[in-house]
Design a protein around this motif. Structure first.
Motif, PDB file in Angstrom:
ATOM      1  N   VAL A 114       0.835  -1.206   0.000  1.00  0.00           N
ATOM      2  CA  VAL A 114       0.000   0.000   0.000  1.00  0.00           C
ATOM      3  C   VAL A 114       0.869   1.255   0.000  1.00  0.00           C
ATOM      4  O   VAL A 114       0.588   2.222  -0.728  1.00  0.00           O
ATOM      5  CB  VAL A 114      -0.953  -0.018   1.203  1.00  0.00           C
ATOM      6  CG1 VAL A 114      -1.731   1.289   1.287  1.00  0.00           C
ATOM      7  CG2 VAL A 114      -1.919  -1.187   1.101  1.00  0.00           C
ATOM      8  N   ALA A 115       1.928   1.269   0.787  1.00  0.00           N
ATOM      9  CA  ALA A 115       2.813   2.439   0.824  1.00  0.00           C
ATOM     10  C   ALA A 115       3.477   2.673  -0.523  1.00  0.00           C
ATOM     11  O   ALA A 115       3.630   3.827  -0.969  1.00  0.00           O
ATOM     12  CB  ALA A 115       3.860   2.257   1.913  1.00  0.00           C
ATOM     13  N   HIS A 116       3.858   1.606  -1.207  1.00  0.00           N
ATOM     14  CA  HIS A 116       4.476   1.759  -2.526  1.00  0.00           C
ATOM     15  C   HIS A 116       3.494   2.324  -3.541  1.00  0.00           C
ATOM     16  O   HIS A 116       3.829   3.246  -4.301  1.00  0.00           O
ATOM     17  CB  HIS A 116       5.011   0.411  -3.001  1.00  0.00           C
ATOM     18  CG  HIS A 116       5.409   0.390  -4.443  1.00  0.00           C
ATOM     19  ND1 HIS A 116       6.543   1.027  -4.918  1.00  0.00           N
ATOM     20  CD2 HIS A 116       4.805  -0.161  -5.536  1.00  0.00           C
ATOM     21  CE1 HIS A 116       6.635   0.851  -6.225  1.00  0.00           C
ATOM     22  NE2 HIS A 116       5.587   0.130  -6.626  1.00  0.00           N
ATOM     23  N   ARG A 117       2.274   1.813  -3.550  1.00  0.00           N
ATOM     24  CA  ARG A 117       1.292   2.276  -4.531  1.00  0.00           C
ATOM     25  C   ARG A 117       0.839   3.702  -4.237  1.00  0.00           C
ATOM     26  O   ARG A 117       0.514   4.456  -5.154  1.00  0.00           O
ATOM     27  CB  ARG A 117       0.096   1.324  -4.557  1.00  0.00           C
ATOM     28  CG  ARG A 117       0.463  -0.096  -4.948  1.00  0.00           C
ATOM     29  CD  ARG A 117      -0.763  -0.944  -5.180  1.00  0.00           C
ATOM     30  NE  ARG A 117      -1.491  -0.518  -6.369  1.00  0.00           N
ATOM     31  CZ  ARG A 117      -2.602  -1.095  -6.819  1.00  0.00           C
ATOM     32  NH1 ARG A 117      -3.111  -2.129  -6.158  1.00  0.00           N
ATOM     33  NH2 ARG A 117      -3.206  -0.658  -7.892  1.00  0.00           N
ATOM     34  N   LEU A 118       0.810   4.068  -2.957  1.00  0.00           N
ATOM     35  CA  LEU A 118       0.453   5.446  -2.629  1.00  0.00           C
ATOM     36  C   LEU A 118       1.541   6.433  -3.032  1.00  0.00           C
ATOM     37  O   LEU A 118       1.245   7.607  -3.272  1.00  0.00           O
ATOM     38  CB  LEU A 118       0.188   5.567  -1.124  1.00  0.00           C
ATOM     39  CG  LEU A 118      -1.089   4.913  -0.588  1.00  0.00           C
ATOM     40  CD1 LEU A 118      -1.144   5.019   0.927  1.00  0.00           C
ATOM     41  CD2 LEU A 118      -2.331   5.535  -1.211  1.00  0.00           C
ATOM     42  N   SER A 119       2.784   5.971  -3.102  1.00  0.00           N
ATOM     43  CA  SER A 119       3.884   6.863  -3.491  1.00  0.00           C
ATOM     44  C   SER A 119       3.914   7.160  -4.978  1.00  0.00           C
ATOM     45  O   SER A 119       4.617   8.070  -5.415  1.00  0.00           O
ATOM     46  CB  SER A 119       5.216   6.242  -3.070  1.00  0.00           C
ATOM     47  OG  SER A 119       5.449   5.031  -3.779  1.00  0.00           O
ATOM     48  N   LEU A 120       3.148   6.401  -5.781  1.00  0.00           N
ATOM     49  CA  LEU A 120       3.119   6.610  -7.225  1.00  0.00           C
ATOM     50  C   LEU A 120       1.983   7.549  -7.599  1.00  0.00           C
ATOM     51  O   LEU A 120       1.068   7.805  -6.819  1.00  0.00           O
ATOM     52  CB  LEU A 120       2.948   5.268  -7.946  1.00  0.00           C
ATOM     53  CG  LEU A 120       4.007   4.190  -7.640  1.00  0.00           C
ATOM     54  CD1 LEU A 120       3.657   2.904  -8.371  1.00  0.00           C
ATOM     55  CD2 LEU A 120       5.407   4.665  -8.025  1.00  0.00           C
ATOM     56  N   GLN A 121       2.059   8.057  -8.818  1.00  0.00           N
ATOM     57  CA  GLN A 121       1.009   8.915  -9.336  1.00  0.00           C
ATOM     58  C   GLN A 121      -0.256   8.106  -9.608  1.00  0.00           C
ATOM     59  O   GLN A 121      -0.201   6.912  -9.894  1.00  0.00           O
ATOM     60  CB  GLN A 121       1.476   9.607 -10.636  1.00  0.00           C
ATOM     61  CG  GLN A 121       2.641  10.560 -10.447  1.00  0.00           C
ATOM     62  CD  GLN A 121       2.248  11.786  -9.640  1.00  0.00           C
ATOM     63  OE1 GLN A 121       1.078  12.195  -9.640  1.00  0.00           O
ATOM     64  NE2 GLN A 121       3.220  12.392  -8.966  1.00  0.00           N
ATOM     65  N   VAL A 122      -1.394   8.758  -9.507  1.00  0.00           N
ATOM     66  CA  VAL A 122      -2.663   8.092  -9.771  1.00  0.00           C
ATOM     67  C   VAL A 122      -2.719   7.675 -11.236  1.00  0.00           C
ATOM     68  O   VAL A 122      -2.492   8.490 -12.137  1.00  0.00           O
ATOM     69  CB  VAL A 122      -3.851   9.012  -9.424  1.00  0.00           C
ATOM     70  CG1 VAL A 122      -5.168   8.353  -9.825  1.00  0.00           C
ATOM     71  CG2 VAL A 122      -3.846   9.349  -7.947  1.00  0.00           C
TER      72      VAL A 122
END
Length: 542
Positions: A114-122
């Protein structure tokens, strides 16, 4: 190829270390059922108290506390019943600790994802190695809140593990949850109460080597006569000498019955467990004992005659026989099973598929190569997101039970199981074997090709079909040639083109004309039609 993970070498799976067989207690009377329930309820209450005391001790538990717990239980039962209860308590506490560690690892994997995916652009796309960003801002916001929930749960679980706290439900957490959903489960409160009490009873005794018939607490003679040593408070119910209760009926173990009878006659340790199946209205007796470790066959010997590669899937086992050189032989086999329904139905389906597979392997006296699958880190919804069907698929595959049953059943038939790393077997199998093995009369599936890849890896061969020839059979005499061209080289699967220009050896001037006009090579009088030619005075190599 640099980003591929390393592949572990194959190994021979060790054999089973114990045996458990079960039979039904027939011809049991209502009075005997009443006595068994009274004994089980009394010992179950003692087991619950002991488990509570063990969980309260946590990491500070020592041998003195264990001895004190056993002395307390002995006053209300007997020393042997106390030993069985404390041993079962220790096993339950250790199992809960392992489950707690697995839960922590699952939470850590979810937090990282979750932390990795939140760090990326939508909307950012992911790769094969890592997922991309979330699709919408709404989903991103919801997952940001879930991240805090997972972190709080992880903190609490880590604190419990450091303090040695575990949470155990005697009777099962699933059955406890069913109490709040009786309508969905088609149960009445009375029926649920019967199942709950049956699961919380304690009627199991550890074997003792050198004692009569291998067990002093629950005794089963070689002829099948069953008797139980009653606890002290229930000694007045005894119908046999020495405070024992003798059942009227006898039991017969159809599977491994002679082996159990020999152990009982030789006074070797045999553990027993009595359990009531409320749904069927039956009582069962389970006998278990340890066996010496099965001597494993060397890997080279297991590969000598080839083997059978097996790909595990959600509804079938795909198998293909391979010779010692890694070439598929005969036709692929598929052993189907249905994993829907009750646990007993799923278990029976899996055993039936394994029996057919093992009988096929036994006829050819071949080893079996299977993947060493582990989906413990793959079931989190944070990794697969909306892929609910895929999450349900991998969650329903009983890979650990299937592998354990396969190893134990193969040991009885004298077959060897070779475990291989499951990395890229489905991808490379489909890439290199699915199309070549497909014909007009045979449709090769992706799972069949994966079985070939698994078998080749178990044999120690690479999955790819194309390999380099022996060194002295190469044109440059053991030179620098590699296996084949890199994937990025254009035309690597095509024939070598004819390059125009001077060659090191003399060639006919009209060789290009003949190559361009293939029909001219088959005409009669070709030389007379086009005239004669003469070789130049200087060699072309100059």
């Amino acid at each position: 190829m640099a980003d591929l993970r390393s592949i572990d070498p194959p190994f021979v799976a060790p054999g089973p270390s114990g045996v458990a067989v079960r039979t039904r207690l027939k011809a049991i009377t209502a009075e005997e059922e009443k006595v068994l329930r009274l004994v089980g309820d009394h010992l179950g209450t003692l087991a619950g108290r002991d488990l509570k005391a063990r969980c309260a001790a946590g990491l500070e538990h020592d041998t003195d506390q264990w001895a004190e717990r056993k002395r307390t239980l002995t006053l209300e039962a007997s020393s042997r019943w106390a030993g069985s209860i404390t041993k079962a308590t220790h096993d339950q506490w250790a199992l809960s600790r392992r489950a707690q560690l697995a839960h922590i690892q699952n939470l850590e994997a979810g937090v990282r994802t979750v932390a990795h995916r939140l760090s990326l652009q939508v909307g950012e796309k992911g790769t094969k190695r890592a997922p991309g960003g979330y699709r919408t801002k709404r989903e991103w916001f919801a997952k940001s809140r879930r991240l805090h929930v997972l972190e709080d749960r992880l903190t609490a679980e880590r604190a419990d593990r450091e303090a040695g706290r575990v949470r155990v439900v005697r009777g099962g957490a699933r059955l406890l949850g069913t109490r709040h959903n009786l309508t969905t489960a088609n149960l009445t409160e009375a029926r649920w109460r019967e199942r709950w009490q049956a699961e919380r009873r304690f009627l199991q005794a550890d074997g003792e080597s050198g004692k009569r018939f291998g067990n002093e607490t629950i005794r089963v003679t070689p002829d099948g006569e069953v008797s139980i040593k009653l606890p002290g408070p229930l000694a007045h119910l005894a119908n046999a000498p020495c405070g024992r209760y003798l059942l009227t009926g006898t039991v017969v173990f159809h599977h491994r019955g002679d082996e159990r009878a020999d152990r009982a006659a030789g006074n070797r340790a045999v553990a027993y467990r009595i359990h009531e199946d409320v749904q069927r209205g039956r009582w069962y007796l389970t006998a278990s004992w340890t066996i010496p470790p099965v001597k494993t066959v060397p890997l080279a010997q297991a590969r000598a005659k080839g083997l059978i590669g097996v790909d595990t899937n959600a509804d079938h086992l795909a198998a293909w026989r391979l010779d010692q050189h890694g070439n598929p032989c005969g036709e692929p086999r598929r052993f189907f099973f249905d994993l829907s329904g009750t646990a007993n139905h799923r278990d029976a389906q899996a055993r039936y598929a394994l029996i057919r597979l093992l009988h096929w392997a036994a006829r050819h006296k071949l080893a079996i190569g299977i993947e060493n699958l582990d989906f413990s880190a793959e079931k989190t919804r944070e990794k697969h997101g909306r892929r609910k069907r895929f999450r349900k698929l991998i969650s329903g595959m009983p890979v650990s039970k299937l592998r354990a049953r396969l190893v134990s059943m193969a040991a009885e038939l004298g077959l060897t199981i070779i475990s291989v790393d499951p990395a890229y077997t489905s991808i490379w199998g489909a890439q290199h074997w699915q199309k070549p093995l497909t014909s007009n009369t045979r449709k090769t599936t992706r799972h069949d090709a994966a079985a070939v890849a698994i078998g080749r890896r178990a044999l120690g061969h690479p999955v790819r079909r194309r390999t380099a020839p022996p060194p002295h059979d190469q044109s440059d005499r053991a030179g620098h040639r590699t296996v084949q061209a890199r994937p990025g080289v254009p035309g690597r699967e095509e024939t070598r083109p004819s390059v125009p220009g001077q060659r090191a050896r003399p060639a006919a001037p009209d060789v290009r004309a003949k190559a361009g006009d293939q029909c001219a090579q088959h005409r009669s009088g070709h030389a007379a039609e086009h005239g004669s030619w003469q070789q130049d005075s200087l060699p072309l190599s100059l």
